[in-house]
Enzyme design. Structure first.
Site, PDB file in Angstrom:
ATOM      1  N   LYS A  39      45.912  28.204  44.799  1.00  0.00           N
ATOM      2  CA  LYS A  39      46.721  28.473  45.983  1.00  0.00           C
ATOM      3  C   LYS A  39      46.507  27.448  47.099  1.00  0.00           C
ATOM      4  CE  LYS A  39      46.688  33.546  45.499  1.00  0.00           C
ATOM      5  NZ  LYS A  39      47.945  33.953  44.909  1.00  0.00           N
ATOM      6  N   LYS A  65      42.407  35.317  50.996  1.00  0.00           N
ATOM      7  CA  LYS A  65      42.903  35.259  49.614  1.00  0.00           C
ATOM      8  C   LYS A  65      42.026  34.331  48.787  1.00  0.00           C
ATOM      9  CE  LYS A  65      47.927  35.702  50.101  1.00  0.00           C
ATOM     10  NZ  LYS A  65      49.211  35.011  49.866  1.00  0.00           N
ATOM     11  N   GLY A  76      47.307  38.697  40.890  1.00  0.00           N
ATOM     12  CA  GLY A  76      47.267  40.157  40.753  1.00  0.00           C
ATOM     13  C   GLY A  76      46.567  40.846  41.915  1.00  0.00           C
ATOM     14  N   GLY A  77      46.575  40.201  43.080  1.00  0.00           N
ATOM     15  CA  GLY A  77      46.004  40.845  44.260  1.00  0.00           C
ATOM     16  C   GLY A  77      44.483  40.855  44.291  1.00  0.00           C
ATOM     17  N   HIS A 129      59.337  40.261  50.310  1.00  0.00           N
ATOM     18  CA  HIS A 129      59.049  39.274  49.270  1.00  0.00           C
ATOM     19  C   HIS A 129      60.402  38.777  48.755  1.00  0.00           C
ATOM     20  CE1 HIS A 129      56.877  37.953  45.421  1.00  0.00           C
ATOM     21  NE2 HIS A 129      58.163  37.751  45.186  1.00  0.00           N
ATOM     22  N   HIS A 168      51.240  45.576  44.914  1.00  0.00           N
ATOM     23  CA  HIS A 168      51.620  44.201  44.577  1.00  0.00           C
ATOM     24  C   HIS A 168      52.288  44.065  43.212  1.00  0.00           C
ATOM     25  CE1 HIS A 168      49.491  43.376  48.152  1.00  0.00           C
ATOM     26  NE2 HIS A 168      48.316  43.610  47.630  1.00  0.00           N
ATOM     27  N   GLU A 195      57.971  31.645  45.344  1.00  0.00           N
ATOM     28  CA  GLU A 195      57.867  32.909  46.072  1.00  0.00           C
ATOM     29  C   GLU A 195      57.610  32.657  47.552  1.00  0.00           C
ATOM     30  OE1 GLU A 195      56.248  35.996  42.692  1.00  0.00           O
ATOM     31  OE2 GLU A 195      54.783  35.286  44.135  1.00  0.00           O
ATOM     32  N   ARG A 207      57.048  29.500  35.221  1.00  0.00           N
ATOM     33  CA  ARG A 207      57.481  30.110  33.954  1.00  0.00           C
ATOM     34  C   ARG A 207      58.751  30.912  34.218  1.00  0.00           C
ATOM     35  NH1 ARG A 207      56.099  35.166  35.855  1.00  0.00           N
ATOM     36  NH2 ARG A 207      54.121  35.221  36.924  1.00  0.00           N
TER      37      ARG A 207
HETATM   38  P1  ADP Z   1      48.521  37.321  43.973  1.00  0.00           P
HETATM   39  O1  ADP Z   1      48.663  35.928  43.420  1.00  0.00           O
HETATM   40  O2  ADP Z   1      47.080  37.816  43.947  1.00  0.00           O
HETATM   41  O3  ADP Z   1      49.486  38.311  43.415  1.00  0.00           O
HETATM   42  P2  ADP Z   1      50.138  36.655  46.303  1.00  0.00           P
HETATM   43  O4  ADP Z   1      49.744  35.535  47.168  1.00  0.00           O
HETATM   44  O5  ADP Z   1      51.251  36.419  45.325  1.00  0.00           O
HETATM   45  O6  ADP Z   1      48.832  37.208  45.540  1.00  0.00           O
HETATM   46  O7  ADP Z   1      50.491  37.910  47.185  1.00  0.00           O
HETATM   47  C1  ADP Z   1      50.777  39.168  46.592  1.00  0.00           C
HETATM   48  C2  ADP Z   1      51.481  40.085  47.575  1.00  0.00           C
HETATM   49  O8  ADP Z   1      50.654  40.298  48.735  1.00  0.00           O
HETATM   50  C3  ADP Z   1      52.798  39.574  48.136  1.00  0.00           C
HETATM   51  O9  ADP Z   1      53.892  39.863  47.302  1.00  0.00           O
HETATM   52  C4  ADP Z   1      52.880  40.303  49.460  1.00  0.00           C
HETATM   53  O10 ADP Z   1      53.336  41.633  49.237  1.00  0.00           O
HETATM   54  C5  ADP Z   1      51.429  40.380  49.918  1.00  0.00           C
HETATM   55  N1  ADP Z   1      51.076  39.243  50.808  1.00  0.00           N
HETATM   56  C6  ADP Z   1      50.698  38.011  50.417  1.00  0.00           C
HETATM   57  N2  ADP Z   1      50.473  37.201  51.477  1.00  0.00           N
HETATM   58  C7  ADP Z   1      50.699  37.935  52.584  1.00  0.00           C
HETATM   59  C8  ADP Z   1      50.624  37.688  54.004  1.00  0.00           C
HETATM   60  N3  ADP Z   1      50.261  36.499  54.499  1.00  0.00           N
HETATM   61  N4  ADP Z   1      50.943  38.698  54.838  1.00  0.00           N
HETATM   62  C9  ADP Z   1      51.296  39.915  54.365  1.00  0.00           C
HETATM   63  N5  ADP Z   1      51.365  40.221  53.058  1.00  0.00           N
HETATM   64  C10 ADP Z   1      51.077  39.250  52.158  1.00  0.00           C
END
Ligand code: ADP
Length: 643
Positions: free
Chosen positions: A116, A158, A164-165, A208, A234, A274, A296
């Site tokens: 990331k 993060k 996967g959160g 999203h 998520h 995304e 993908r």
């Molecule tokens: P992962 O790769 O672990 O799934 P993501 O970065 O794709 O994590 O984020 C997953 C979800 O978390 C997003 O779809 C959104 O709902 C929430 N999210 C991510 N970043 C933010 C942020 N900066 N503020 C609020 N919610 C967030």
């Protein structure tokens, strides 16, 4: 074009790829694990190769076995589907080294988006807006705390290797930062072997919105956006395209940013960029930020296909077989509106617990596209994702498409496993969703209403009791040579006891507690208390299922089985096959009802098993690290002293 390809996947996505191959005359090779010997994707493919045991690491994650299968069958290219090896750059390298084609992007494009922090840096350089935050190398806690302060609370921590959160923590106040950082790092280290984190501004009530891109390695186009804000922890539940409330200005800005992202890494094939969107003041072109790129084909790609008329798998096959991308941006048009609902074998009231079962009865709606990997009689096994199907609808407007979705869900029938069908039904009828007022927190906020709306009505329970009493067909005027007879019977179903009285052919009264339901069969429709129920009764060996609106399953209870389960109530058993991650108790220890005993990892989720009553642990029958079958005894409490 390739004459033959291998599909390194299973389930609905393998079947969906085979569909396109058949249409354009490409032969297919399926691969399968022990658990999938008789699976639908194996039956559909022209050839199939067994690659190992049921656990993904023994089959669908075995790049070497998959490459060997392709060589043995003369397949020229490998389609990875999604999940499994689809975003593994080492697999891409191995495929190419073996002289085969990977139907997807280059390994360097996958690597560029793999972490990331690096991806955010790259996107910033390409002029793509990224969420304000810190994604540098300095991982010193003091420095990170300072960065959080500068960004302004609330912030999100993060894991840079996250997915996967996992390794993600919301921090609302400065004094919570140090602890949250510790636990995010610990989780990231365990899950990804990499404790590094980044800090982001936390967007409140975000949406999203993601953009489908497609490239040929040189040039890329976008195929508009999808809104995937309806999420549960998520995980996407219902997706749609286009995004409700999207303006031409914002769409152009997001599309251009996504194309810049794809072209910056020389992207080939289908990908998704995304974005997180702050829609607190409507959709504005300066309020969207890059989150990540999925390199993908995405689960929810069918909604994009529905509104653009493009077959994305056909495009993937064409560009990877060497054709340039022929469509220009101005050739692509958005037509109408589409929704996709993910139908899962899961127990919603139990906290969306993944379920298993043999699908004794299965019916998909005529009005929808149903992408599925199962047929009636197939089993949802504990080894893989418990998705049953994706139900996809398209209509000229959002309102019409959403009505079609509700109708399609009503028409869908699955028996033999619990499903999230009633929950999806409730969601499709939710006022806020209908109005297009979506954000990623909607499901969590409305969870009680959405699951309550899914509780069975009196009509549903009465019809289930009729089914259990053998009156699903109305009892008929004649049964064989025997004349119809009045009947009064007590039926016991899982969670339901009722008295059923057959009054006349096609007429019965059901009493459940202090409620009474007068049921009458008129022209094949069951009326309950003078209202048409619209419901259908389906009997399977172990359940009575009632469909439309919603889906309800009542286990037919064997009173003997229940008694023995009751006697063994001091034994905690594994509800499904899985890996024991941790055991928290020792023999001789006292526990109270609700105390955690062990954690089981199954179907990609962790399940905490708790004590059902107070007592003293007599025996611990497993150790952390053990693989257990469903029903395996894990912990036994001492017998309760007789009162
Ligand atoms: P992962 O790769 O672990 O799934 P993501 O970065 O794709 O994590 O984020 C997953 C979800 O978390 C997003 O779809 C959104 O709902 C929430 N999210 C991510 N970043 C933010 C942020 N900066 N503020 C609020 N919610 C967030």
């Amino acid at each position: 074009m390739f004459s033959k390809i291998l599909i390194a996947n299973r389930g609905e996505i393998a079947c969906r790829v085979i569909d396109t191959c058949r249409r354009i005359g490409v032969s297919t090779v399926a691969v399968y694990s022990d658990a999938d010997r008789t699976a639908r994707h194996v039956a559909m493919a022209d050839e199939a190769v067994h690659i190992g045991g049921s656990a993904p690491k023994d089959s669908y994650l075995r790049g070497d076995a998959i490459i060997a299968a392709a060589k043995a069958t003369g397949a020229r290219a490998i389609h990875p589907g999604y999940g499994f090896l689809s975003e593994n750059p080492d697999f891409v390298d191995a495929v190419e080294k073996a002289g085969l084609v990977f139907i997807g992007p280059s390994s360097s494009a996958i690597r560029a988006m793999g972490l990331k922090d690096a991806a955010k840096k790259l996107m910033e350089e390409a002029g793509v807006p990224v969420v304000p935050g810190y994604h540098g190398d300095n991982q010193d806690p003091e420095h990170l705390a300072g960065a959080a302060e500068a960004i302004g609370y609330p912030v999100l921590i993060k894991a840079v290797a996250g997915g996967g959160g996992k390794g993600m923590r919301l921090v609302e106040r400065e004094k919570e930062f140090a602890n949250a950082l510790d636990s995010a790092r610990g989780e990231a280290q365990t899950a990804f072997g990499n404790p590094a984190v980044l800090i982001e501004k936390y967007i409140e009530k975000p949406r999203h919105i993601e953009v489908q891109v497609f490239g040929d390695g040189k040039r890329a186009v976008h195929l508009f956006e999808r809104d995937c804000s309806l999420q549960r922890r998520h995980q996407k539940v219902i997706e749609e395209a286009p995004a409700p409330g999207m303006t031409e200005e914002m769409r152009a800005a997001m599309g251009q940013a996504a194309v810049r992202a794809a072209e910056a890494i020389g992207y080939r094939g289908a990908g998704t960029v995304e974005f997180i969107v702050d829609a607190s003041e409507g959709l504005r072109p300066d309020r969207f930020w890059f989150m990540e790129m999925n390199t993908r084909l995405q689960v929810e790609h069918p909604v994009t296909e529905a509104i653009t008329g493009v077959d994305l798998v056909e495009w993937q096959l064409r560009v990877t077989s060497g054709e340039p991308l022929t469509s220009r941006q101005e050739d692509l048009h958005l037509n109408g509106h589409a929704f996709e609902a993910r139908l899962y074998a899961e127990d919603v009231p139990a906290g969306f617990l993944p379920a298993t079962g043999t699908l004794t009865h299965l019916h998909f709606p005529e009005v929808a596209r149903a992408d599925t990997g199962v047929r009636a009689g197939d089993t949802i096994s504990p080894w893989y994702d418990p998705m049953i199907a994706k139900i996809i609808v398209h209509g000229p407007t959002r309102a019409i498409a959403l009505s079609k979705l509700a109708a399609a869900l009503e028409e869908t029938e699955v028996a033999g496993s619990v499903t999230n069908l009633s929950f999806l039904n409730a969601l499709a009828r939710h006022e806020g969703f209908r109005a297009g007022d979506v954000d990623t927190g909607l499901i969590a906020r409305e969870l009680v209403a959405l699951t309550e709306a899914a509780a069975p009505s009196l009509a549903v329970r009465a019809l289930a009791a009729l089914g259990a009493a053998g009156l699903a067909e109305g009892g008929g005027a004649m049964t064989g040579f025997t004349l119809w007879q009045p009947l009064r019977r007590t039926v016991t179903l899982d969670g339901l006891g009722a008295v059923v009285e057959a009054l006349a052919p096609g007429r019965a009264r059901v009493t459940i507690g202090d409620e009474t339901a007068d049921c009458a069969l008129r022209n094949d429709v069951w009326w309950v208390n003078d209202r048409p129920s619209g419901a259908r009764i389906v009997l399977t060996p172990a359940t009575v299922s009632i469909f439309g609106p919603g889906a309800y399953h009542f286990g037919l209870i064997d009173p003997l089985a229940r008694q023995s389960a009751g006697m063994a109530s001091g034994v905690t058993v594994s509800p499904m096959p899985g890996l024991v991650k941790a055991v928290y108790v020792r023999a001789g220890e006292h526990v109270s009802a609700g105390d955690r005993l062990a954690v089981l990892e199954a179907m990609k989720m962790e399940h905490t098993l708790t004590a059902t009553r107070d007592g003293t642990v007599a025996e611990v029958l497993v150790e952390a690290g053990a693989q257990v079958e469903a029903g395996a005894a894990l912990v036994r409490l001492e017998e309760e002293a007789a009162a």
